[in-house]
Design an enzyme around this catalytic site. Structure first.
Site, PDB file in Angstrom:
ATOM      1  N   GLU A   1       3.610  10.857  -6.294  1.00 25.70           N
ATOM      2  CA  GLU A   1       2.987   9.728  -6.986  1.00 25.70           C
ATOM      3  C   GLU A   1       1.543  10.078  -7.339  1.00 25.70           C
ATOM      4  O   GLU A   1       0.764  10.475  -6.468  1.00 25.70           O
ATOM      5  CB  GLU A   1       3.033   8.479  -6.112  1.00 25.70           C
ATOM      6  CG  GLU A   1       2.446   7.242  -6.771  1.00 25.70           C
ATOM      7  CD  GLU A   1       2.460   6.018  -5.868  1.00 25.70           C
ATOM      8  OE1 GLU A   1       2.534   4.898  -6.397  1.00 25.70           O
ATOM      9  OE2 GLU A   1       2.403   6.194  -4.629  1.00 25.70           O
TER      10      GLU A   1
ATOM     11  N   CYS B   1       1.616   0.068  -8.574  1.00 25.67           N
ATOM     12  CA  CYS B   1       2.843   0.587  -7.966  1.00 25.67           C
ATOM     13  C   CYS B   1       4.032   0.499  -8.910  1.00 25.67           C
ATOM     14  O   CYS B   1       4.964   1.294  -8.824  1.00 25.67           O
ATOM     15  CB  CYS B   1       3.151  -0.194  -6.686  1.00 25.67           C
ATOM     16  SG  CYS B   1       1.932   0.023  -5.379  1.00 25.67           S
TER      17      CYS B   1
ATOM     18  N   GLY C   1       0.821  -1.202   0.000  1.00 23.29           N
ATOM     19  CA  GLY C   1       0.000   0.000   0.000  1.00 23.29           C
ATOM     20  C   GLY C   1       0.853   1.248   0.000  1.00 23.29           C
ATOM     21  O   GLY C   1       1.963   1.264  -0.535  1.00 23.29           O
ATOM     22  N   SER C   2       0.362   2.289   0.618  1.00 28.31           N
ATOM     23  CA  SER C   2       1.018   3.584   0.565  1.00 28.31           C
ATOM     24  C   SER C   2       2.227   3.642   1.496  1.00 28.31           C
ATOM     25  O   SER C   2       2.309   2.920   2.495  1.00 28.31           O
ATOM     26  CB  SER C   2       0.033   4.691   0.962  1.00 28.31           C
ATOM     27  OG  SER C   2      -0.240   4.639   2.359  1.00 28.31           O
TER      28      SER C   2
ATOM     29  N   GLU D   1       5.635  -3.434   0.733  1.00 28.40           N
ATOM     30  CA  GLU D   1       5.809  -2.906  -0.616  1.00 28.40           C
ATOM     31  C   GLU D   1       4.938  -1.678  -0.745  1.00 28.40           C
ATOM     32  O   GLU D   1       3.719  -1.754  -0.649  1.00 28.40           O
ATOM     33  CB  GLU D   1       5.461  -3.917  -1.710  1.00 28.40           C
ATOM     34  CG  GLU D   1       5.962  -3.406  -3.059  1.00 28.40           C
ATOM     35  CD  GLU D   1       5.274  -3.990  -4.258  1.00 28.40           C
ATOM     36  OE1 GLU D   1       4.160  -3.529  -4.577  1.00 28.40           O
ATOM     37  OE2 GLU D   1       5.845  -4.901  -4.869  1.00 28.40           O
TER      38      GLU D   1
END
Length: 523
Positions: free
Chosen positions: A392, A294, A238-239, A260
């Site tokens: 992002e 991602c 996730g973030s 991740e």
């Protein structure tokens, strides 16, 4: 103008399909929430939510099942993964319908998830027996010291998975944990819970014991801490902001975690690259799952020698993408999944345009197709004061930059706190590897966008910097789920002075031994 097709309704997710899946959730003690299809706005389900009591019960069942599962031979555990592999491929139409309906992505991009799960289930089924085998390393005194190293499962692993790749990220991290002898408690995003529940159901039909893979439901801000407080290891995708929080929580409990996180991934088109080939792949690398990936590209650096040709090939290809998410392969890109993603995309593009950026393709919200459709967008003349330059976007927006030298492309690519994925384009594989090694990223694809590295299941995948820590895939993706126990048996003589031997003589004897062993190990 991008051509388009309206998405299909949610009719494929009938009550006969949805109701049995919801029954597999350890949920119902908290008020339900309504989940709707992003592409159409139609209701998918009233999703039960998990209370603290539900979470306690899920972990209790998982722990009881794990104790039995850990005693099952590894080859038998691996056989479950093989059967699961076959079920996913055989029933792919069903799971593709679910993934598309829950996320709004195109079927082409949904199939990427089926492929990921098939590759990883096959890989870990084949490699787990060797990776989890007992080892007999050299003891301190050869022959006299017998050493065994045994892997031991962590216990109950929490897999906290996001909404953007709900099959790949909920399942491909759970499979190695399960084959290593652990139980799993998954906390998928509410938006994509049916995908995770389908996977659990398929795994049970493939022979996985009931209760070994539990699913709890709820917002991360509500139940995430409860899940981490009960887990023996945490796997999160996730973030970066949430990853920091989870890392702190895991650290307080002295349990391991794999994180991740986000990316602002660069694609480099070097001076000797084939610009047409680079442009063709850059389309998919930038707009897979509407850029909600991602690993996808958000920055493209093109050497001035091939810049014009690249843009001439890239922009028309982007404009030609067909939007929509019908339950077939007739479209190229689907919808964004949430209103917050749409607002981020619009804010980044509007800010860039207001500050002087040029839109070469897209830049348009398409409510005529569905609430969150946004055309794939290409920006140029992007500068450092624009939000899109460094943050992002996680949407269908890519910025293209002209650079004077290949070295400048590397410098610009590394000008970010992220380090997840990158792409390098060149006609020379050796040169590609050379430039790839200079980029700060966990994976770099030469003459590909992300699938070459991501799809190579025997190679680890993960980030550096604020893109995370830990690895999935490869041996590392399984071994993170086990601890090692060393059992050393000393035979005949103790590791201590013999009767009548002084400590000084013992030290001299061992010094001679260390020197002899160094000589022997060098030969």
């Amino acid at each position: 103008m991008t051509t388009a097709q309206r998405p299909a309704a949610t009719g494929a997710l009938t009550p006969d399909l949805v109701k049995p899946l919801l029954a597999r959730a350890a949920a119902g003690g908290a008020p339900a929430v309504t989940v709707s299809a992003p592409a159409t706005g139609e209701q998918i389900a009233e999703l039960p939510q998990s209370s603290v009591a539900d979470i306690d019960a899920a972990f209790e069942r998982a722990r009881a099942a794990q104790r039995r599962w850990a005693q099952v031979p590894v080859r038998e555990r691996a056989a479950v993964l093989r059967r699961f592999h076959d079920l996913v491929l055989a029933e792919q139409d069903t799971i593709l319908d679910i993934v598309q309906t829950e996320t709004g992505k195109s079927r082409t991009h949904a199939f990427d998830e089926v492929g990921d799960v098939a590759v990883n289930s096959r890989y870990y089924a084949a490699t787990a027996p060797k990776l989890l085998a007992r080892r007999n390393p050299r003891g301190v005194l050869p022959v006299l010291t017998d050493v065994q190293v045994r892997p031991r499962p962590k216990g109950v692993v929490a897999v906290i998975s996001p909404w953007n790749y709900p099959l790949a990220l909920a399942v491909s991290d759970a499979l190695p944990a399960l084959v290593a002898g652990n139980a799993v408690v998954g906390r998928p995003d509410n938006q994509t819970a049916l995908t995770a529940l389908w996977a659990v159901d398929a795994a049970v039909r493939a022979g996985l014991p009931e209760d070994l893979w539990q699913i709890v439901l709820g917002r991360g801000s509500v139940i995430g801490g409860e899940v981490i407080d009960r887990a023996d290891y945490v796997d999160y995708t996730g973030s970066s902001a949430t990853g920091r929080t989870i890392g702190r929580q895991a650290g307080e409990r002295l349990i391991g975690c794999s994180l991740e996180l986000g990316g602002k991934n660069p694609l480099l088109v070097l001076s000797d690259a084939d610009p047409a080939a680079a442009a063709r792949t850059a389309v998919r690398a930038s707009f897979a799952s509407a850029g909600q990936l991602c690993e996808s590209m958000e920055r493209i650096y093109v050497h001035e020698k091939v810049y014009d040709r690249f843009v001439e090939e890239f922009v028309p290809a982007v404009r030609a993408l067909k939007l929509g998410s019908p339950l077939d392969y007739s479209t190229d890109m689907g919808s964004l999944t949430f209103p917050r993603q749409l607002e981020t995309v619009r804010a980044h593009v509007d800010d860039a345009v207001a500050k002087g950026a040029t839109v070469l393709a897209g830049g348009v919200h398409r409510p005529d197709l569905g609430p969150y459709f946004y055309e794939p967008t290409v920006l140029t003349e992007v500068t450092a004061e624009m939000t899109v330059y460094r943050e992002e976007t996680f949407g269908p927006v890519v910025s293209v930059y002209k650079v004077a030298t290949d070295d400048e492309a590397v410098t610009q690519a590394n000008d970010t706190p992220y380090g997840l994925n990158a792409s390098v384009w060149t006609r020379s594989a050796a040169r590609g590897r050379e430039f790839a090694a200079r980029i700060n990223a966990g994976s770099v694809n030469v003459n590909e966008g992300f699938i070459a590295a991501w799809g190579s299941a025997d190679a680890p995948s993960g980030g550096v910097g604020i893109s995370g820590t830990g690895r999935r895939h490869g041996p590392e993706g399984l071994l993170k789920y086990v601890d090692t126990q060393t059992i050393a048996v000393q035979r005949m003589l103790p590791i201590a002075p013999l009767p009548g031997m002084s400590e000084a003589m013992w030290a001299k004897t061992m010094t001679l031994y260390f020197r002899v062993m160094k000589t022997l190990r060098q030969k």
